[in-house]
Motif scaffolding. Structure first.
Motif, PDB file in Angstrom:
ATOM      1  N   MET A   1       9.955  -0.363  11.186  1.00 43.25           N
ATOM      2  CA  MET A   1       9.541  -0.083   9.803  1.00 43.25           C
ATOM      3  C   MET A   1       8.487  -1.096   9.364  1.00 43.25           C
ATOM      4  N   ALA A   2       7.600  -0.636   8.533  1.00 44.07           N
ATOM      5  CA  ALA A   2       6.602  -1.544   7.965  1.00 44.07           C
ATOM      6  C   ALA A   2       6.351  -1.103   6.531  1.00 44.07           C
ATOM      7  N   GLN A   3       5.792  -2.015   5.770  1.00 46.75           N
ATOM      8  CA  GLN A   3       5.519  -1.667   4.382  1.00 46.75           C
ATOM      9  C   GLN A   3       4.048  -1.278   4.239  1.00 46.75           C
ATOM     10  N   TYR A   4       3.825  -0.135   3.641  1.00 42.48           N
ATOM     11  CA  TYR A   4       2.463   0.351   3.438  1.00 42.48           C
ATOM     12  C   TYR A   4       2.174   0.436   1.947  1.00 42.48           C
ATOM     13  N   LYS A   5       1.007  -0.092   1.615  1.00 40.24           N
ATOM     14  CA  LYS A   5       0.541  -0.015   0.226  1.00 40.24           C
ATOM     15  C   LYS A   5      -0.465   1.117   0.175  1.00 40.24           C
ATOM     16  N   LEU A   6      -0.232   2.066  -0.666  1.00 42.84           N
ATOM     17  CA  LEU A   6      -1.083   3.259  -0.703  1.00 42.84           C
ATOM     18  C   LEU A   6      -1.668   3.461  -2.099  1.00 42.84           C
ATOM     19  N   GLN A   7      -2.911   3.900  -2.107  1.00 41.73           N
ATOM     20  CA  GLN A   7      -3.576   4.235  -3.375  1.00 41.73           C
ATOM     21  C   GLN A   7      -3.551   5.755  -3.512  1.00 41.73           C
ATOM     22  N   ILE A   8      -2.729   6.223  -4.435  1.00 43.35           N
ATOM     23  CA  ILE A   8      -2.555   7.669  -4.576  1.00 43.35           C
ATOM     24  C   ILE A   8      -2.730   8.069  -6.042  1.00 43.35           C
ATOM     25  N   ASN A   9      -3.615   9.003  -6.269  1.00 40.01           N
ATOM     26  CA  ASN A   9      -3.846   9.531  -7.625  1.00 40.01           C
ATOM     27  C   ASN A   9      -4.113   8.406  -8.632  1.00 40.01           C
ATOM     28  N   GLY A  10      -4.857   7.380  -8.168  1.00 44.48           N
ATOM     29  CA  GLY A  10      -5.235   6.293  -9.057  1.00 44.48           C
ATOM     30  C   GLY A  10      -4.149   5.256  -9.300  1.00 44.48           C
ATOM     31  N   ARG A  11      -3.048   5.355  -8.577  1.00 47.83           N
ATOM     32  CA  ARG A  11      -1.952   4.385  -8.724  1.00 47.83           C
ATOM     33  C   ARG A  11      -1.637   3.751  -7.381  1.00 47.83           C
ATOM     34  N   SER A  12      -1.006   2.582  -7.426  1.00 48.11           N
ATOM     35  CA  SER A  12      -0.558   1.935  -6.189  1.00 48.11           C
ATOM     36  C   SER A  12       0.897   2.287  -5.928  1.00 48.11           C
ATOM     37  N   TYR A  13       1.180   2.594  -4.685  1.00 46.67           N
ATOM     38  CA  TYR A  13       2.562   2.883  -4.267  1.00 46.67           C
ATOM     39  C   TYR A  13       2.860   2.060  -3.035  1.00 46.67           C
ATOM     40  N   GLU A  14       4.143   1.778  -2.829  1.00 46.47           N
ATOM     41  CA  GLU A  14       4.565   1.129  -1.591  1.00 46.47           C
ATOM     42  C   GLU A  14       5.619   1.982  -0.926  1.00 46.47           C
ATOM     43  N   ALA A  15       5.569   1.987   0.408  1.00 46.83           N
ATOM     44  CA  ALA A  15       6.569   2.755   1.160  1.00 46.83           C
ATOM     45  C   ALA A  15       6.941   1.985   2.417  1.00 46.83           C
ATOM     46  N   ASP A  16       8.250   1.875   2.665  1.00 48.02           N
ATOM     47  CA  ASP A  16       8.758   1.255   3.892  1.00 48.02           C
ATOM     48  C   ASP A  16       9.071   2.370   4.876  1.00 48.02           C
ATOM     49  N   VAL A  17       8.195   2.557   5.827  1.00 49.30           N
ATOM     50  CA  VAL A  17       8.350   3.672   6.769  1.00 49.30           C
ATOM     51  C   VAL A  17       7.821   3.279   8.140  1.00 49.30           C
ATOM     52  N   GLU A  18       8.124   4.094   9.140  1.00 45.78           N
ATOM     53  CA  GLU A  18       7.560   3.884  10.477  1.00 45.78           C
ATOM     54  C   GLU A  18       6.058   4.194  10.439  1.00 45.78           C
ATOM     55  N   ALA A  19       5.303   3.509  11.301  1.00 47.79           N
ATOM     56  CA  ALA A  19       3.843   3.652  11.312  1.00 47.79           C
ATOM     57  C   ALA A  19       3.383   5.083  11.582  1.00 47.79           C
ATOM     58  N   ASP A  20       4.178   5.811  12.373  1.00 48.97           N
ATOM     59  CA  ASP A  20       3.742   7.172  12.731  1.00 48.97           C
ATOM     60  C   ASP A  20       4.279   8.244  11.775  1.00 48.97           C
ATOM     61  N   THR A  21       4.863   7.823  10.664  1.00 50.34           N
ATOM     62  CA  THR A  21       5.353   8.812   9.698  1.00 50.34           C
ATOM     63  C   THR A  21       4.160   9.553   9.105  1.00 50.34           C
ATOM     64  N   PRO A  22       4.176  10.871   9.154  1.00 53.52           N
ATOM     65  CA  PRO A  22       3.057  11.605   8.543  1.00 53.52           C
ATOM     66  C   PRO A  22       2.974  11.336   7.038  1.00 53.52           C
ATOM     67  N   LEU A  23       1.752  11.237   6.545  1.00 53.32           N
ATOM     68  CA  LEU A  23       1.551  11.007   5.111  1.00 53.32           C
ATOM     69  C   LEU A  23       2.322  12.038   4.277  1.00 53.32           C
ATOM     70  N   LEU A  24       2.380  13.273   4.751  1.00 55.44           N
ATOM     71  CA  LEU A  24       3.084  14.334   4.015  1.00 55.44           C
ATOM     72  C   LEU A  24       4.508  13.918   3.663  1.00 55.44           C
ATOM     73  N   TRP A  25       5.216  13.339   4.634  1.00 60.13           N
ATOM     74  CA  TRP A  25       6.629  12.993   4.381  1.00 60.13           C
ATOM     75  C   TRP A  25       6.747  11.782   3.478  1.00 60.13           C
ATOM     76  N   VAL A  26       5.765  10.870   3.551  1.00 57.05           N
ATOM     77  CA  VAL A  26       5.774   9.728   2.632  1.00 57.05           C
ATOM     78  C   VAL A  26       5.588  10.247   1.207  1.00 57.05           C
TER      79      VAL A  26
END
Ligand code: FES
Length: 153
Positions: free
Chosen positions: A1-26
């Motif tokens: 697992m790793a923590q990913y910081k994502l910029q989505i719809n103008g907001r910041s989100y964080e998700a703890d997921v496996e690197a190969d998790t498809p963006l759709l499921w995140v």
């Protein structure tokens, strides 16, 4: 697992997921952005289409680790009030039948019009070719894109 910081719809989100998790499921399972749909899971139907730095991509086949600092836009972020020209045209033409594919259709259409506000029929066909509609709403999709194009003048 790793923590990913994502910029989505103008907001910041964080998700703890496996690197190969498809963006759709995140988007759907970790962040609750369920407007983006799962269709085929192999980038062949377009139901999962989102924008990555403005380009239409298939989120079912994009590992979250490949997103980096690029900005993601989902159907929820296309317009805060649902009145993007493409959404208004979709309502006017009454495009949807069952609706399942429509978020992906709208995301592909809006990416096309952002880059090419006045596409030819051929350009519309090419841009939308990867978005499948099992209800066969293709003629209304084309009509709505042409209508949206006039609204973007
Ligand atoms: Fe039903 Fe497109 S409206 S799959």
């Amino acid at each position: 697992m790793a923590q990913y910081k994502l910029q989505i719809n103008g907001r910041s989100y964080e998700a703890d997921v496996e690197a190969d998790t498809p963006l759709l499921w995140v988007l759907r399972d970790n962040l609750g952005l369920v407007g983006t749909k799962y269709g085929c899971g192999i980038a062949q139907c377009g139901a999962c289409t989102v924008h990555l730095n403005g380009t239409a991509v298939r989120s079912c086949s994009l590992p979250v680790s490949a997103v980096g600092t690029k900005s993601v836009t989902t159907i929820e972020g296309l317009s805060s009030t649902g009145d993007h020209p493409v959404q208004r045209a979709w309502n006017e033409v009454d495009v949807a039948q069952c609706g399942y594919c429509q978020a992906g259709q709208i995301m592909s259409a809006s990416a096309l019009l952002a880059k090419n506000p006045h596409p030819t029929d051929e350009q519309i066909y090419t841009a939308m070719n990867g978005n499948i509609c099992r209800c066969g709403t293709y003629h209304r999709i084309r009509e709505a894109i042409q209508l949206a194009s006039t609204k973007m003048k």
